[in-house]
Enzyme design. Structure first.
Site, PDB file in Angstrom:
ATOM      1  N   HIS A   1      -3.119  10.766   0.844  1.00  0.00           N
ATOM      2  CA  HIS A   1      -2.598  10.479   2.179  1.00  0.00           C
ATOM      3  C   HIS A   1      -2.008  11.771   2.761  1.00  0.00           C
ATOM      4  O   HIS A   1      -0.810  11.886   2.997  1.00  0.00           O
ATOM      5  CB  HIS A   1      -1.541   9.373   2.123  1.00  0.00           C
ATOM      6  CG  HIS A   1      -1.267   8.729   3.446  1.00  0.00           C
ATOM      7  ND1 HIS A   1      -1.337   7.368   3.648  1.00  0.00           N
ATOM      8  CD2 HIS A   1      -0.922   9.244   4.646  1.00  0.00           C
ATOM      9  CE1 HIS A   1      -1.037   7.073   4.904  1.00  0.00           C
ATOM     10  NE2 HIS A   1      -0.782   8.217   5.533  1.00  0.00           N
TER      11      HIS A   1
ATOM     12  N   ARG B   1       0.852  -1.187   0.000  1.00  0.00           N
ATOM     13  CA  ARG B   1       0.000   0.000   0.000  1.00  0.00           C
ATOM     14  C   ARG B   1       0.889   1.239   0.000  1.00  0.00           C
ATOM     15  O   ARG B   1       1.752   1.406   0.871  1.00  0.00           O
ATOM     16  CB  ARG B   1      -0.914  -0.004   1.233  1.00  0.00           C
ATOM     17  CG  ARG B   1      -1.792   1.227   1.320  1.00  0.00           C
ATOM     18  CD  ARG B   1      -2.683   1.246   2.549  1.00  0.00           C
ATOM     19  NE  ARG B   1      -3.315   2.555   2.653  1.00  0.00           N
ATOM     20  CZ  ARG B   1      -3.339   3.311   3.739  1.00  0.00           C
ATOM     21  NH1 ARG B   1      -2.796   2.883   4.869  1.00  0.00           N
ATOM     22  NH2 ARG B   1      -3.923   4.487   3.725  1.00  0.00           N
TER      23      ARG B   1
ATOM     24  N   GLU C   1      -7.447   8.317   6.654  1.00  0.00           N
ATOM     25  CA  GLU C   1      -7.649   8.884   7.999  1.00  0.00           C
ATOM     26  C   GLU C   1      -8.151  10.328   8.005  1.00  0.00           C
ATOM     27  O   GLU C   1      -7.458  11.237   8.501  1.00  0.00           O
ATOM     28  CB  GLU C   1      -6.361   8.787   8.816  1.00  0.00           C
ATOM     29  CG  GLU C   1      -5.964   7.382   9.180  1.00  0.00           C
ATOM     30  CD  GLU C   1      -4.921   7.342  10.292  1.00  0.00           C
ATOM     31  OE1 GLU C   1      -4.582   8.407  10.848  1.00  0.00           O
ATOM     32  OE2 GLU C   1      -4.445   6.242  10.613  1.00  0.00           O
TER      33      GLU C   1
ATOM     34  N   ASN D   1      -7.513   1.534   9.956  1.00  0.00           N
ATOM     35  CA  ASN D   1      -6.223   1.771  10.601  1.00  0.00           C
ATOM     36  C   ASN D   1      -6.425   1.688  12.103  1.00  0.00           C
ATOM     37  O   ASN D   1      -7.255   2.423  12.665  1.00  0.00           O
ATOM     38  CB  ASN D   1      -5.670   3.151  10.239  1.00  0.00           C
ATOM     39  CG  ASN D   1      -5.138   3.225   8.828  1.00  0.00           C
ATOM     40  OD1 ASN D   1      -5.195   2.248   8.079  1.00  0.00           O
ATOM     41  ND2 ASN D   1      -4.617   4.383   8.441  1.00  0.00           N
TER      42      ASN D   1
ATOM     43  N   TYR E   1      -4.270   1.198  15.933  1.00  0.00           N
ATOM     44  CA  TYR E   1      -3.009   1.110  16.658  1.00  0.00           C
ATOM     45  C   TYR E   1      -3.191   0.875  18.154  1.00  0.00           C
ATOM     46  O   TYR E   1      -2.406   0.160  18.774  1.00  0.00           O
ATOM     47  CB  TYR E   1      -2.193   2.397  16.462  1.00  0.00           C
ATOM     48  CG  TYR E   1      -1.643   2.586  15.079  1.00  0.00           C
ATOM     49  CD1 TYR E   1      -0.365   2.131  14.747  1.00  0.00           C
ATOM     50  CD2 TYR E   1      -2.382   3.209  14.084  1.00  0.00           C
ATOM     51  CE1 TYR E   1       0.164   2.296  13.476  1.00  0.00           C
ATOM     52  CE2 TYR E   1      -1.882   3.380  12.803  1.00  0.00           C
ATOM     53  CZ  TYR E   1      -0.605   2.925  12.503  1.00  0.00           C
ATOM     54  OH  TYR E   1      -0.097   3.086  11.237  1.00  0.00           O
TER      55      TYR E   1
END
Length: 496
Positions: free
Chosen positions: A145, A100, A190, A330, A332
């Site tokens: 991005h 990606r 995001e 995404n 974390y």
């Protein structure tokens, strides 16, 4: 002495057998894809090479260097603009079958608009895609991005509805040029990170810091831009390219302050994840009802003539709903959501009515925001499935930050724990089809600069050649990809 020797022999020969017996065979499904990721501004460098125009992060790091922890920038970064073949060779050697990466908007549209297109910029991405495909690696393209032409930022960036058409123009060229070779696209990465951090805060470019105002306008335009690009792909390209297109959303998991509180974690999910996901993935569309209710109430109490949370028309609600072929996640870390009692006639705290904290027992990483909470990963996968149905979930980022150690055992522990929880969630019925590690190499980590490292491959940023060196986590991944199952962390400690 005889007893000590016997105990030693017992540990030597019986210990490994017991460990192997206790460790479950955590194998990946046969059709499951595992990849690694990067993003244009974070790795490419070549910030003004081949006619590339200035983007918002170029301007931000050059003019406000104090905003970055080490006052660095992405002018050279990992120099992947020149070293992409070496990066592809690393991906192939480790065994990843998915990569990606993102397209630099200003490398393609140097002036910010479609009236001037850079042939050199387009050729760079053709070369990268061809190199990936010739090595058996599937390209996964993120169209946006976080980096866009600075001229668009000067015109208001994502707070200006002009960005909807500008992004659609850029997306059309990406589909035209690369769609015949690329079957997986993400429109935007995001949005809540740059909407809240860049327009509502100071952590990301452009650092407007218009809290609880500009971020809502930003998200409103992002959702419109995503939907318009999706429909454009449907109408103009899907019949010939037959690709998959979605959006990448950062969703954390929220625990309650105590086990009896199930309401606050649900509200936190709607504000954190539902703000972006509900308009696209829910059956009814639009923003979550709890957001509409509380922000509308706050706006009235504060004397605003209309809600600070913009309103979609019913036509827009229907246009945005269902515009994704997969849920790009995404993830974390996790948090604890703590309710804040509201007094009659007073506003909801921070528009939400809760604040977030962490459990001090959770292990920490080099990034202060990233606590190690593997069970939260499985929980968010189950929550997304419960909320939006058994749609395909692509885990598009997951990773751990340290300060660059080659002996990165803590990163291996992180990946092992999180991947195990993901496999449990798959066994529980979550339709997870793709997992992508962040990141393949150390890179420019936005406001943290080069201080914190997420790569499984070390990059020496003091070396003009940006030398790459495998960390232990890269060797762990290489073995994992070869065996197609999780491998015990103790096999990679210093003593083994």
């Amino acid at each position: 002495m005889r007893f000590t020797l016997s105990l030693f022999l017992l540990r030597m020969f019986i210990g490994p057998i017991l460990r192997a017996h206790c460790e479950q065979d955590w194998s990946f499904p046969k059709d499951f894809r595992i990849g690694a990721a990067s993003a244009a501004y974070q790795v490419e460098g070549g910030w003004n090479a081949s006619g590339k125009g200035e983007n918002n992060w170029d301007w931000f790091t050059h003019n406000k260097p104090w905003s970055i922890a080490d006052q660095s920038n992405g002018d050279v970064a990992c120099d992947s603009f020149h070293k992409y073949k070496e990066d592809v060779a690393i991906l192939k050697d480790i065994g990843f079958n998915f990569y990606r990466f993102s397209i630099s908007w200003s490398r393609i549209f140097p002036t910010g608009f479609s009236n001037k297109i850079s042939k050199e910029g387009i050729q760079y991405y053709h070369d990268l895609i061809d190199e990936l495909r010739s090595n058996g690696i599937e390209p996964f393209v993120t169209i946006y991005h976080w980096d866009h032409p600075q001229i668009l930022e000067q015109m208001g960036g994502w707070v200006n509805e002009l960005m909807v058409d500008s992004f659609t123009d850029f997306s059309r060229l990406v589909f035209q040029e690369f769609g015949p070779k690329v079957k997986y696209f993400a429109t935007i990465n995001e949005p809540s990170s740059f909407c809240s951090g860049g327009y509502g805060g100071t952590l990301k470019a452009p650092a407007w810091n218009l809290t609880l105002n500009a971020e809502y306008m930003c998200m409103h335009n992002v959702l419109k831009a995503h939907a318009k690009a999706y429909h454009m792909y449907d109408q103009e390209f899907r019949s010939t390219q037959n690709g998959k297109i979605g959006i990448v959303l950062p969703c954390q998991y929220y625990f309650g302050q105590d086990n009896n509180d199930t309401v606050t974690p649900d509200i936190a999910f709607q504000y954190d994840c539902g703000w972006m996901a509900h308009p696209i993935f829910s059956k009814v569309g639009d923003y979550p009802k709890i957001m509409r209710k509380r922000i509308d109430e706050n706006s009235r109490i504060q004397g605003w003539p209309r809600s600070r949370l913009p309103t979609f028309t019913q036509k827009e609600v229907e246009y945005i709903r269902g515009t994704a072929d997969y849920f790009g996640l995404n993830h974390y870390t996790s948090y604890i959501a703590v309710p804040v009692k509201r007094e009659t006639g007073k506003v909801w705290e921070n528009d939400r009515g809760y604040y977030q904290t962490v459990d001090p027992k959770w292990p920490v990483s080099a990034s202060s925001w990233l606590k190690v909470v593997p069970e939260g990963f499985g929980n968010i996968l189950r929550r997304i499935t419960k909320e939006y149905g058994k749609l395909p979930i692509y885990v598009t980022e997951n990773g751990y930050a340290d300060h660059g150690s080659l002996n990165d055992i803590e990163r291996i522990k992180y990946y092992y724990g999180y991947l195990k929880e993901m496999l449990v969630a798959i066994n529980d019925g979550c339709n997870v089809k793709v997992y992508i590690a962040w990141s393949i190499i150390d890179n420019f980590e936005w406001q943290d600069g080069y201080k914190n490292r997420f790569g499984i491959v070390h990059v020496d940023f003091n070396d003009p050649g940006r030398k790459r060196t495998y960390k232990k986590s890269a060797k762990w991944y290489k073995d994992l990809l070869k065996s197609r199952k999780l491998l015990p962390v103790h096999n990679y400690t210093n003593n083994n």
